[in-house]
Design an enzyme around this catalytic site. Structure first.
Site, PDB file in Angstrom:
ATOM      1  CE1 TYR A 134       5.262  -2.902   2.715  1.00  0.00           C
ATOM      2  CE2 TYR A 134       6.371  -2.979   4.837  1.00  0.00           C
ATOM      3  CZ  TYR A 134       6.195  -2.391   3.598  1.00  0.00           C
ATOM      4  OH  TYR A 134       6.950  -1.302   3.262  1.00  0.00           O
ATOM      5  CE  LYS A 174      -1.339   0.774 -11.023  1.00  0.00           C
ATOM      6  NZ  LYS A 174      -1.279   1.718 -12.197  1.00  0.00           N
ATOM      7  CG  ASP A 189      -0.131   5.245 -11.921  1.00  0.00           C
ATOM      8  OD1 ASP A 189      -1.223   5.417 -11.350  1.00  0.00           O
ATOM      9  OD2 ASP A 189      -0.029   4.821 -13.089  1.00  0.00           O
ATOM     10  CG  ASP A 206       7.358   1.845   2.504  1.00  0.00           C
ATOM     11  OD1 ASP A 206       7.764   2.533   3.454  1.00  0.00           O
ATOM     12  OD2 ASP A 206       8.112   1.178   1.771  1.00  0.00           O
ATOM     13  CG  ASP A 217      10.110   7.280   1.962  1.00  0.00           C
ATOM     14  OD1 ASP A 217       9.548   7.185   3.075  1.00  0.00           O
ATOM     15  OD2 ASP A 217      11.240   6.810   1.728  1.00  0.00           O
TER      16      ASP A 217
HETATM   17  C1  IPM Z   1       8.506   2.662   7.073  1.00  0.00           C
HETATM   18  C2  IPM Z   1       9.750   1.846   6.807  1.00  0.00           C
HETATM   19  C3  IPM Z   1       9.451   0.377   7.092  1.00  0.00           C
HETATM   20  C4  IPM Z   1       8.362  -0.084   6.143  1.00  0.00           C
HETATM   21  C5  IPM Z   1      10.665  -0.568   7.027  1.00  0.00           C
HETATM   22  C6  IPM Z   1      11.761  -0.112   7.970  1.00  0.00           C
HETATM   23  C7  IPM Z   1      10.287  -1.987   7.297  1.00  0.00           C
HETATM   24  O1  IPM Z   1      10.199   2.060   5.519  1.00  0.00           O
HETATM   25  O2  IPM Z   1       7.970   2.597   8.197  1.00  0.00           O
HETATM   26  O3  IPM Z   1       8.072   3.380   6.169  1.00  0.00           O
HETATM   27  O4  IPM Z   1       8.655  -0.485   4.996  1.00  0.00           O
HETATM   28  O5  IPM Z   1       7.203  -0.074   6.535  1.00  0.00           O
HETATM   29 MG    MG Z   2       9.144   3.573   4.447  1.00  0.00          MG
END
Ligand code: IPM
Ligand code: MG
Length: 362
Positions: free
Chosen positions: A140, A191, A224, A248, A252
């Site tokens: 990032y 990884k 993975d 990230d 999710d």
């Molecule tokens: C998160 C989001 C952010 C990230 C975006 C909005 C920049 O997806 O906080 O998970 O990628 O960190």
């Molecule tokens: Mg995210």
């Protein structure tokens, strides 16, 4: 305590409003002394002030004890905000400037939501894990970065995944210390089989675990494999430690277990200063959801549970935090559902009604 509310864009506005109503309950009913300031953030600033970040707002961000954040707009649809300006008002700038290296994403499966999950109840029952995502380094922020034109006229996009030993070490220490207060288990995800930075990650985490936290059980896992284990056997995880990009993605995936990202809170913390205080930003992990923004239907629980994290990590009010989390569980157990977590045929509450259900449970 100085709390800065930055509702931001889209549903960020509605869910932050909900969290502030709940915060008011703790001020009036539990004597939580705090000063709450509210400022625009994101595209809201651009529209009103012609800049993504007024100097005054930035000054408030730097001095806040805790930030309650909503969501930032999906990249400016009309494309009117110049990239320079966009960066000024970005979440990433805030994370970096405040040095919020430890991003906590707890994933708890409320028993009442078994039906909302895409996974079977026997898989999700009792899931209680916390992801520690390193938030200020890795791909990032690594340099060089950008898009360059090659001699033959074609372009090449470049980003750099980089971690220093110190960056790895502080995230690792945070995760190990956190595990001590939980079930004593850390899964470090990398990884190492492909990336040198991943091999270094594994080495540093392993050394710190052995030397400083011998009482915590450490396992290493490839990223993975972790993605699939999260869906097959999420209960095996206690604390998952990982880098910025894998964190990230995996957060999710972990959120999918619950059935809706709308349920998930997060805390982003800096190292403690001399007085032991950490800078902190609390936000639901869902985005600004432009498709449902302004309709009063967004799930406020991610924002409300982020407030619980604020009470625990910034206000030193662990009991109040647990009280709020239990109230959310009770509201869900009593059948309160926003549309994202409702099973077919269940009646659906608005953002405001769900907030009221939590207040009633409190
Ligand atoms: C998160 C989001 C952010 C990230 C975006 C909005 C920049 O997806 O906080 O998970 O990628 O960190
Ligand atoms: Mg995210």
């Amino acid at each position: 305590m100085r709390i800065l509310a930055l509702p931001g864009d889209g549903v960020g506005v509605e869910v932050t409003e909900a969290a502030l109503r709940v915060l008011d309950w703790f001020r009036t009913r539990r004597g939580f002394a705090c000063e709450v300031l509210r400022r625009d953030f994101g595209l809201a600033n651009w529209t009103k002030h012609g800049t993504m970040m007024p100097d005054e707002t930035w000054a408030r961000i730097l001095e806040a004890d805790a930030i309650l954040f909503g969501a930032v707009g999906s990249l400016d649809q009309a494309g009117v905000v110049p990239p320079e300006e966009r960066r000024k008002g970005s979440l990433l700038r805030m994370r970096k400037a405040l040095d919020l290296f430890a991003n906590l994403r707890p994933v708890r499966m409320p028993a009442a939501l078994a039906e909302a999950s895409p996974c079977k109840p026997r898989v999700t029952e009792g899931v209680d894990l916390i992801l520690v995502r390193e938030l200020t380094a890795g791909v990032y922020f690594g340099t060089p970065r950008g898009v360059e034109t090659l001699p033959d006229g074609t372009r090449r996009g470049v980003n750099t995944h980089s971690y220093t030993e110190a960056e790895i070490a502080r995230a690792a220490r945070f995760a190990f210390a956190l595990a001590r207060g939980r079930r004593g288990r850390v899964t470090s995800v990398d990884k190492a089989n492909v990336m040198e930075a991943g091999a270094l990650w594994r080495e540093v985490v392993g050394r710190i675990g052995a030397e400083e936290f011998p009482d915590v059980v450490l396992e290493h896992m490839l990223a993975d494999n972790c993605a699939i284990q999260l869906l097959r056997a999420p209960r095996r995880f206690d604390v998952i430690l990982t880098d910025n990009l894998f964190g990230d993605l995996l957060s999710d995936a972990a959120g999918a277990i619950i059935g809706s990202l709308g349920m998930l809170p997060s805390a982003s913390l800096s190292a403690p200063d001399a007085a032991g205080r950490r800078r902190a930003l609390y936000e639901p992990i869902h985005g600004s959801a432009p498709d449902i923004a302004g309709r009063g239907v967004a799930n406020p629980l991610g924002a409300i549970l982020s407030l619980a994290l604020l009470l625990r990590w910034s206000a030193g009010r662990a009991e109040d935090a647990a009280h709020l989390e239990a109230a959310v569980d009770r509201a869900l157990a009593a059948g309160a559902r926003t549309s994202d977590i409702a099973a077919p045929g269940e009646s659906v509450l608005s953002t405001e009604q769900m907030t009221q259900a939590v207040l009633d449970a409190l």
